[in-house]
Design a protein around this motif. Sequence first.
Motif, PDB file in Angstrom:
ATOM      1  N   SER A  50      65.635 144.310-105.414  1.00 15.23           N
ATOM      2  CA  SER A  50      65.249 143.217-104.537  1.00 15.23           C
ATOM      3  C   SER A  50      64.214 142.314-105.197  1.00 15.23           C
ATOM      4  CB  SER A  50      64.689 143.769-103.230  1.00 15.23           C
ATOM      5  OG  SER A  50      63.476 144.458-103.477  1.00 15.23           O
ATOM      6  N   GLU A  51      64.076 141.113-104.667  1.00 15.67           N
ATOM      7  CA  GLU A  51      63.043 140.209-105.148  1.00 15.67           C
ATOM      8  C   GLU A  51      61.663 140.803-104.907  1.00 15.67           C
ATOM      9  OE1 GLU A  51      61.290 137.032-106.975  1.00 15.67           O
ATOM     10  OE2 GLU A  51      63.433 137.523-106.893  1.00 15.67           O
ATOM     11  N   ALA A  52      61.521 141.566-103.843  1.00 17.07           N
ATOM     12  CA  ALA A  52      60.240 142.210-103.560  1.00 17.07           C
ATOM     13  C   ALA A  52      59.888 143.216-104.650  1.00 17.07           C
ATOM     14  CB  ALA A  52      60.290 142.905-102.194  1.00 17.07           C
ATOM     15  N   ALA A  53      60.892 143.980-105.121  1.00 16.27           N
ATOM     16  CA  ALA A  53      60.652 144.940-106.194  1.00 16.27           C
ATOM     17  C   ALA A  53      60.274 144.221-107.484  1.00 16.27           C
ATOM     18  CB  ALA A  53      61.888 145.809-106.408  1.00 16.27           C
ATOM     19  N   ILE A  54      60.967 143.131-107.780  1.00 14.11           N
ATOM     20  CA  ILE A  54      60.675 142.351-108.980  1.00 14.11           C
ATOM     21  C   ILE A  54      59.245 141.819-108.940  1.00 14.11           C
ATOM     22  CG2 ILE A  54      61.263 140.256-110.257  1.00 14.11           C
ATOM     23  CD1 ILE A  54      64.172 140.670-109.278  1.00 14.11           C
ATOM     24  N   SER A  55      58.857 141.245-107.812  1.00  8.41           N
ATOM     25  CA  SER A  55      57.519 140.680-107.678  1.00  8.41           C
ATOM     26  C   SER A  55      56.453 141.769-107.751  1.00  8.41           C
ATOM     27  CB  SER A  55      57.401 139.922-106.347  1.00  8.41           C
ATOM     28  OG  SER A  55      58.320 138.845-106.302  1.00  8.41           O
ATOM     29  N   HIS A  56      56.751 142.936-107.171  1.00 10.22           N
ATOM     30  CA  HIS A  56      55.793 144.030-107.180  1.00 10.22           C
ATOM     31  C   HIS A  56      55.514 144.496-108.606  1.00 10.22           C
ATOM     32  CE1 HIS A  56      53.551 147.471-105.770  1.00 10.22           C
ATOM     33  NE2 HIS A  56      54.362 148.305-106.406  1.00 10.22           N
ATOM     34  N   ILE A  57      56.563 144.664-109.390  1.00 12.18           N
ATOM     35  CA  ILE A  57      56.385 145.111-110.770  1.00 12.18           C
ATOM     36  C   ILE A  57      55.689 144.037-111.590  1.00 12.18           C
ATOM     37  CG2 ILE A  57      57.612 145.740-112.878  1.00 12.18           C
ATOM     38  CD1 ILE A  57      59.672 147.109-111.107  1.00 12.18           C
ATOM     39  N   GLU A  58      56.053 142.804-111.347  1.00 13.79           N
ATOM     40  CA  GLU A  58      55.408 141.707-112.059  1.00 13.79           C
ATOM     41  C   GLU A  58      53.898 141.714-111.805  1.00 13.79           C
ATOM     42  OE1 GLU A  58      56.499 137.816-110.706  1.00 13.79           O
ATOM     43  OE2 GLU A  58      56.385 137.021-112.738  1.00 13.79           O
ATOM     44  N   GLN A  59      53.499 141.952-110.581  1.00 17.16           N
ATOM     45  CA  GLN A  59      52.085 141.989-110.248  1.00 17.16           C
ATOM     46  C   GLN A  59      51.396 143.200-110.867  1.00 17.16           C
ATOM     47  OE1 GLN A  59      50.381 139.584-108.658  1.00 17.16           O
ATOM     48  NE2 GLN A  59      48.515 140.756-109.101  1.00 17.16           N
ATOM     49  N   LEU A  60      52.077 144.357-110.831  1.00 18.04           N
ATOM     50  CA  LEU A  60      51.491 145.578-111.384  1.00 18.04           C
ATOM     51  C   LEU A  60      51.183 145.457-112.869  1.00 18.04           C
ATOM     52  CD1 LEU A  60      53.574 148.483-109.775  1.00 18.04           C
ATOM     53  CD2 LEU A  60      51.153 148.010-109.429  1.00 18.04           C
ATOM     54  N   THR A  61      52.063 144.802-113.590  1.00 14.85           N
ATOM     55  CA  THR A  61      51.950 144.770-115.049  1.00 14.85           C
ATOM     56  C   THR A  61      50.924 143.775-115.567  1.00 14.85           C
ATOM     57  OG1 THR A  61      53.797 143.208-115.161  1.00 14.85           O
ATOM     58  CG2 THR A  61      54.318 145.551-115.368  1.00 14.85           C
TER      59      THR A  61
END
Length: 325
Positions: A219-230
């Motif tokens: 999901s876009e939410a998963a993509i955004s979450h990982i982007e923020q984490l990294t």
Amino acid sequence: MDVFRRFGGLPRTGIHDRSDMMAQAGMTAKEAAMDTLTRGMVMDGQVLVMACETTQLVQQAAKRHDLWPTAAAALGRVLSVGCLMGSFLKDAGEKIEIQIKGGGPLGAIVVDGYSDSHVRGYVDNPHVYLKKPDDPHKLDVGAAVGTAGYLRVIRDLGLKEPFTGEVALQTGEIGEDFAYYYAVSEQTPSVVSVGVLVGTDLAIRAAGALIIQLMPGASEAAISHIEQLTKDVKPISAQLDQGHDPAAVIRTLFPDYQPLATARPRFECECSKQRFADVLVTLKRSELQDMIDKDGGCETVCHFCNAHYRFSADELRALLPAARD
């Protein structure tokens, strides 16, 4: 959407400089057993995450090949990724071969990875020590590797032909290059963090790799979450140096992480004197006779582990009947 470009790379490892040569002491089995690998799924199966500590196996490779600091950092990074990639192989007879050639002073880097996460590898020129011009406390792996070349991954699954993927090198820093490889060759958006921390005594203080991959349909939410984490994650070698194991490193990003598979990475080579004898008998008898008459024997060296095998004149004579005419 180009997820790879959105993620970019995780921070690269800072490496402590050192000027004296590495001690050549051996490793104990207890030390070698310290390296670990873990992988599993997070975010309801939308993300695959894996990490490994390879401190001891990189130390062993550095000793075997007499690696200078930048060469140790470069080979260690590729060995670490090789452990993770090899862990996905199913059978003992399968192999991953990683080839990197960027035109830099290191020459080629070659690493083989296997299903039980053991690896072997070498660099053409082990005596490379380059520092970053703007930060003398960091090793310049990118300049040592170069970017005028390729990263190639060959999967030998025991079929008639191996599977080969190849991309142009992006930075020569290894992590970004593997992220690009996954995005382009395997169409898998990935974040790749690799690091080798070298101590002032030339010992490998910490080494390892972390790979985060989005699964199809994430999901876009998963993509955004990982982007923020990294954005703010520490280099993996710094976390390992602080005493965190690979699972703990993953849990700093995904607190609910539960491993699905674990392994003990190690540096191991399949070479033997018999294997080199099998190669020698492919030579012409006249060539073997020259070795006997002129040199009184020969010495063979394994590129992957730097093991030396001496063949006496009598041992070469025993091979003559099986050699080519």
